[in-house]
Design a protein around this motif. Structure first.
Motif, PDB file in Angstrom:
ATOM      1  N   LEU A 142      30.444 -31.243  -6.578  1.00  0.00           N
ATOM      2  CA  LEU A 142      29.709 -30.162  -5.920  1.00  0.00           C
ATOM      3  C   LEU A 142      29.101 -30.643  -4.735  1.00  0.00           C
ATOM      4  O   LEU A 142      28.756 -31.909  -4.544  1.00  0.00           O
ATOM      5  CB  LEU A 142      28.593 -29.806  -6.868  1.00  0.00           C
ATOM      6  N   GLU A 143      29.120 -29.693  -3.707  1.00  0.00           N
ATOM      7  CA  GLU A 143      28.524 -30.463  -2.164  1.00  0.00           C
ATOM      8  C   GLU A 143      27.070 -29.696  -2.353  1.00  0.00           C
ATOM      9  O   GLU A 143      27.266 -28.392  -2.225  1.00  0.00           O
ATOM     10  CB  GLU A 143      29.376 -29.882  -1.155  1.00  0.00           C
ATOM     11  N   ILE A 144      26.130 -30.409  -2.091  1.00  0.00           N
ATOM     12  CA  ILE A 144      24.630 -29.858  -2.551  1.00  0.00           C
ATOM     13  C   ILE A 144      23.749 -30.431  -1.590  1.00  0.00           C
ATOM     14  O   ILE A 144      23.978 -31.281  -1.213  1.00  0.00           O
ATOM     15  CB  ILE A 144      24.289 -30.213  -3.726  1.00  0.00           C
ATOM     16  N   ALA A 145      22.713 -29.619  -1.314  1.00  0.00           N
ATOM     17  CA  ALA A 145      21.650 -30.113  -0.269  1.00  0.00           C
ATOM     18  C   ALA A 145      20.541 -31.158  -0.716  1.00  0.00           C
ATOM     19  O   ALA A 145      20.201 -31.722   0.079  1.00  0.00           O
ATOM     20  CB  ALA A 145      20.916 -28.702   0.193  1.00  0.00           C
ATOM     21  N   SER A 146      20.613 -31.486  -1.985  1.00  0.00           N
ATOM     22  CA  SER A 146      19.504 -32.157  -2.617  1.00  0.00           C
ATOM     23  C   SER A 146      19.899 -32.533  -3.665  1.00  0.00           C
ATOM     24  O   SER A 146      20.535 -32.191  -4.568  1.00  0.00           O
ATOM     25  CB  SER A 146      18.141 -31.533  -2.601  1.00  0.00           C
ATOM     26  N   ARG A 147      19.283 -33.921  -4.182  1.00  0.00           N
ATOM     27  CA  ARG A 147      19.373 -34.505  -5.329  1.00  0.00           C
ATOM     28  C   ARG A 147      18.801 -33.796  -6.568  1.00  0.00           C
ATOM     29  O   ARG A 147      19.272 -33.584  -7.581  1.00  0.00           O
ATOM     30  CB  ARG A 147      18.970 -36.080  -5.101  1.00  0.00           C
ATOM     31  N   GLU A 148      17.778 -33.311  -6.196  1.00  0.00           N
ATOM     32  CA  GLU A 148      17.078 -32.358  -7.234  1.00  0.00           C
ATOM     33  C   GLU A 148      17.996 -31.015  -7.624  1.00  0.00           C
ATOM     34  O   GLU A 148      18.102 -30.960  -8.689  1.00  0.00           O
ATOM     35  CB  GLU A 148      15.805 -31.945  -6.802  1.00  0.00           C
ATOM     36  N   GLU A 149      18.935 -30.514  -6.786  1.00  0.00           N
ATOM     37  CA  GLU A 149      19.517 -29.494  -6.868  1.00  0.00           C
ATOM     38  C   GLU A 149      20.682 -29.911  -7.555  1.00  0.00           C
ATOM     39  O   GLU A 149      21.170 -29.283  -8.557  1.00  0.00           O
ATOM     40  CB  GLU A 149      19.845 -28.704  -5.591  1.00  0.00           C
ATOM     41  N   ALA A 150      21.305 -31.154  -7.390  1.00  0.00           N
ATOM     42  CA  ALA A 150      22.590 -31.621  -8.219  1.00  0.00           C
ATOM     43  C   ALA A 150      21.963 -32.000  -9.477  1.00  0.00           C
ATOM     44  O   ALA A 150      22.846 -31.908 -10.620  1.00  0.00           O
ATOM     45  CB  ALA A 150      22.759 -33.108  -7.282  1.00  0.00           C
ATOM     46  N   ILE A 151      20.684 -32.297  -9.739  1.00  0.00           N
ATOM     47  CA  ILE A 151      20.228 -32.678 -11.016  1.00  0.00           C
ATOM     48  C   ILE A 151      20.347 -31.391 -11.928  1.00  0.00           C
ATOM     49  O   ILE A 151      20.811 -31.309 -13.186  1.00  0.00           O
ATOM     50  CB  ILE A 151      19.001 -33.385 -11.192  1.00  0.00           C
ATOM     51  N   THR A 152      20.020 -30.260 -11.260  1.00  0.00           N
ATOM     52  CA  THR A 152      19.549 -28.888 -11.711  1.00  0.00           C
ATOM     53  C   THR A 152      21.342 -28.546 -12.325  1.00  0.00           C
ATOM     54  O   THR A 152      21.398 -28.069 -13.381  1.00  0.00           O
ATOM     55  CB  THR A 152      19.276 -27.918 -10.964  1.00  0.00           C
TER      56      THR A 152
END
Length: 113
Positions: free
Chosen positions: A79-89
């Protein structure tokens, strides 16, 4: 934006026989949500019926992977995501759907990719 690998080895999926349809449905639903959110790059499962091949720089190859490394199997999503927190979600959503923990890693930035 960074690309994240969310993955699990096959042995992590300890699912009662009657629950496989629900796991498939739920995990595909999360992937569809990732596609709709525009963060899905690609994903899938390693086909464990096809053995790996180790290929040398000169093109020669041998059956099997690295003898010293654990086998690479299971499933993954990039996934291409803006933040590590969003990736964890997103990893948590996949963990819930797959009924197993997910490993989260970030790809190093490569300006040529």
């Amino acid at each position: 934006m960074a690309k994240y690998l969310i993955s699990f080895p096959s042995a992590a999926m300890v699912v009662p026989d009657g629950d496989w349809d629900a796991v498939s449905r739920d995990s595909h639903a999360v992937i569809e949500e990732a596609k709709a959110a525009g963060v899905y790059v690609f994903g899938g499962g390693i086909d464990e019926s096809v053995p790996p091949v180790l290929v040398a720089a000169d093109g020669t190859f041998t059956e099997g992977g690295y003898s010293w490394a654990p086998p690479l199997n299971g499933g993954f999503a990039v996934l291409e995501i803006a933040s590590r927190e969003e990736a964890i979600t997103w990893a948590a959503r996949l963990a819930k759907a797959c009924r197993c923990q997910q490993e989260l890693r970030v790809f190093g930035f490569d300006p040529a990719s």
